[in-house]
Scaffold this motif. Structure first.
Motif, short mmCIF file in Angstrom:
data_model
loop_
_atom_site.label_atom_id
_atom_site.label_comp_id
_atom_site.label_asym_id
_atom_site.label_seq_id
_atom_site.Cartn_x
_atom_site.Cartn_y
_atom_site.Cartn_z
N GLY A 1 0.79 -1.23 0.00
CA GLY A 1 0.00 0.00 0.00
C GLY A 1 0.82 1.27 0.00
O GLY A 1 0.26 2.36 -0.14
N LYS B 1 1.17 -0.47 -4.78
CA LYS B 1 -0.16 -0.30 -5.37
C LYS B 1 -0.02 -0.43 -6.88
O LYS B 1 0.69 0.37 -7.50
CB LYS B 1 -0.74 1.06 -4.99
N GLN C 1 0.18 6.42 5.42
CA GLN C 1 0.16 6.09 4.00
C GLN C 1 -0.68 7.09 3.24
O GLN C 1 -1.75 7.50 3.68
CB GLN C 1 -0.37 4.67 3.79
N GLY D 1 -2.07 4.86 -0.49
CA GLY D 1 -2.55 3.58 0.01
C GLY D 1 -3.87 3.66 0.73
O GLY D 1 -4.55 2.64 0.90
N VAL E 1 -5.88 1.48 -2.17
CA VAL E 1 -5.58 0.37 -3.07
C VAL E 1 -6.83 -0.12 -3.77
O VAL E 1 -6.79 -0.57 -4.91
CB VAL E 1 -4.90 -0.77 -2.28
#
Length: 441
Positions: free
Chosen positions: A148, A163, A221, A224, A406
């Motif tokens: 991610g 990803k 993230q 992600g 994702v």
């Protein structure tokens, strides 16, 4: 080749649709655009398109314009620099602003270790150089990244990115000696303990710790899904790296410069990285990126081993120095906390009303806010179609909003840290209207 062929001027083309047609004909389709909105001007947290329509901006150029569009102090600094010179190459004939900016970044970086910085142009370049520095310092080859994670679009950074769509499709093979572990996302059943256990298995089955140069991680993230790493996870990574002589790299490209309610997101966990990559919010919209790291690590490459023609642009450096002033003078780190609270109150109330469609609201990292849309309240049933429907309607009603994740089912809100409460509520009114309308279709 007819180099004198007349190109239609902007004054002869009106409307977003006409410009989109020209864009489709002139620019590679891989460089897509999320919305067919062609910007004429922008100020603060508002954008006006070529048709005169106004938009509330909840994207800030993907967390680039943390200080808002066209902040007067940044505008003045860039204008003054342009009166002097625009480029000489910092690797040939350097200039004061690059040195001053490096000094300030070294001072801002978390931790007590003496720091040094180096400049490049983009976030991907910063990550590439961080890997180079880590390998030069350790003499090791392997790099561990996380599912991610997003680290850029160059070949090395695509290898690190976890990803596939749209970033990695059809572009392989990617560089070797990159290894991956699951990122802890409790909402999806992956605990900090699960991730740390996977690292232990990785060290037994794929790469010995003594062959690993670095572990790279985003404290929150970005692409992600806006999942924050638990403080305990980042602290455990620091301990693992110390135990095995591995360098810890924090990718703070999207999380830096006040975005998460701290100047850098790693400060939430009180962890000092060996290397940090920064870009986006650094220069208020001008292309500039940097690697900041511990002095002895940063000095591992030989002179000439780092840099680039446009590295440390004097215009970017002038803008960045002004950005740092604005963040401090206007209290934008504290403002980020307030923004998260205002968004959180509205979004959590909407979740309470629609728990079957809003699976999770992430609003505890300042102005880096996310809503995850699902079916039947099930985290394993992402609703990417609903997400796309809402974001398209939001553009049409005057709101610039972004998605990520994702699985394509996460709204991310990245307003400028200078945004007013009134504009937050105006934008959220549009988001809520689009959300409710989409549920009835």
């Amino acid at each position: 080749m007819n180099i004198s062929a007349k190109v239609e001027s902007s004054n002869e083309v009106t409307g977003n649709a006409a410009w989109q047609a020209r864009k489709n004909a002139a620019i590679a389709r891989g460089e897509g655009n999320a919305a067919p909105i062609y910007v004429d001007r922008a100020r603060g947290s508002e954008i006006w398109d070529v048709e005169g329509r106004r938009y509330v901006d909840f994207g800030a150029g993907i967390a680039v314009c943390n200080t808002g569009h066209m902040h007067p102090k940044i505008h003045a600094a860039v204008t003054a620099q342009l009166e002097r010179f625009s480029h000489t190459c910092v690797m040939v004939t350097p200039y004061e602003s690059a040195v001053m900016l490096a000094e300030r970044l070294n001072e801002c970086a978390p931790g007590d270790s003496p720091k040094k910085s180096m400049f490049v142009t983009t976030g991907a370049e910063a990550v590439e150089n961080a890997i180079k520095i880590a390998r030069a310092h350790t003499g090791r080859r392997g790099v561990i990244a996380f599912d991610g994670g997003y680290h850029g679009r160059t070949m090395m950074t695509l290898g690190l990115t976890g990803k596939v769509t749209p970033y990695k499709n059809r572009f392989g093979p990617f560089p070797g000696e990159i290894y991956r572990a699951p990122f802890p996302v409790p909402y999806h059943g992956i605990s900090t303990e699960d991730s740390l256990r996977a690292l232990e298995i990785l060290f037994r089955t794929d790469i010995e710790p003594r062959d690993c140069a670095a572990i790279i991680v985003e404290p929150v993230q970005g692409e992600g899904g806006f999942y924050p790493a638990a403080d305990a996870f980042l602290q455990a990574l620091r301990q693992i790296c110390d135990e095995h002589g591995i360098l810890l790299i924090f990718d703070e490209i999207q999380t830096g410069f006040g975005r998460t309610g701290k100047f850098f997101a790693a400060e939430h966990a009180e962890v000092e990285a060996d290397l940090m990559t920064v870009a986006k919010g650094l220069a208020g919209g001008f292309p500039l990126a940097a690697v900041i790291g511990k002095q002895e690590v940063m000095d591992a490459p030989e002179p000439g081993g780092l840099g680039g023609t446009y590295a440390g642009s004097p215009i970017g450096c002038a803008a960045a120095l002004a950005v740092l002033d604005v963040i401090e003078e206007e209290g934008l780190v504290e403002a980020s906390v307030h923004i998260g609270q205002v968004f959180g109150e509205r979004l959590l109330a909407l979740q309470a009303e629609f728990p079957d469609r809003i699976g999770d609201v992430r609003c505890d990292r300042g102005a880096m806010i996310a809503v995850e849309l699902v079916e039947n309240g099930d985290a394993n049933l992402p609703d990417a179609i609903l997400t796309k429907t809402i974001v398209t309607a939001a553009y049409q009603k005057g709101l610039i909003a972004l998605t990520c994740g994702v699985r394509g089912n996460v709204f991310r809100f990245l307003p400028a840290l200078t945004i007013s409460d009134a504009l937050i509520h105006e934008g959220l009114d549009i988001f809520e209207e689009c959300f409710r309308d989409a549920l009835t279709k």
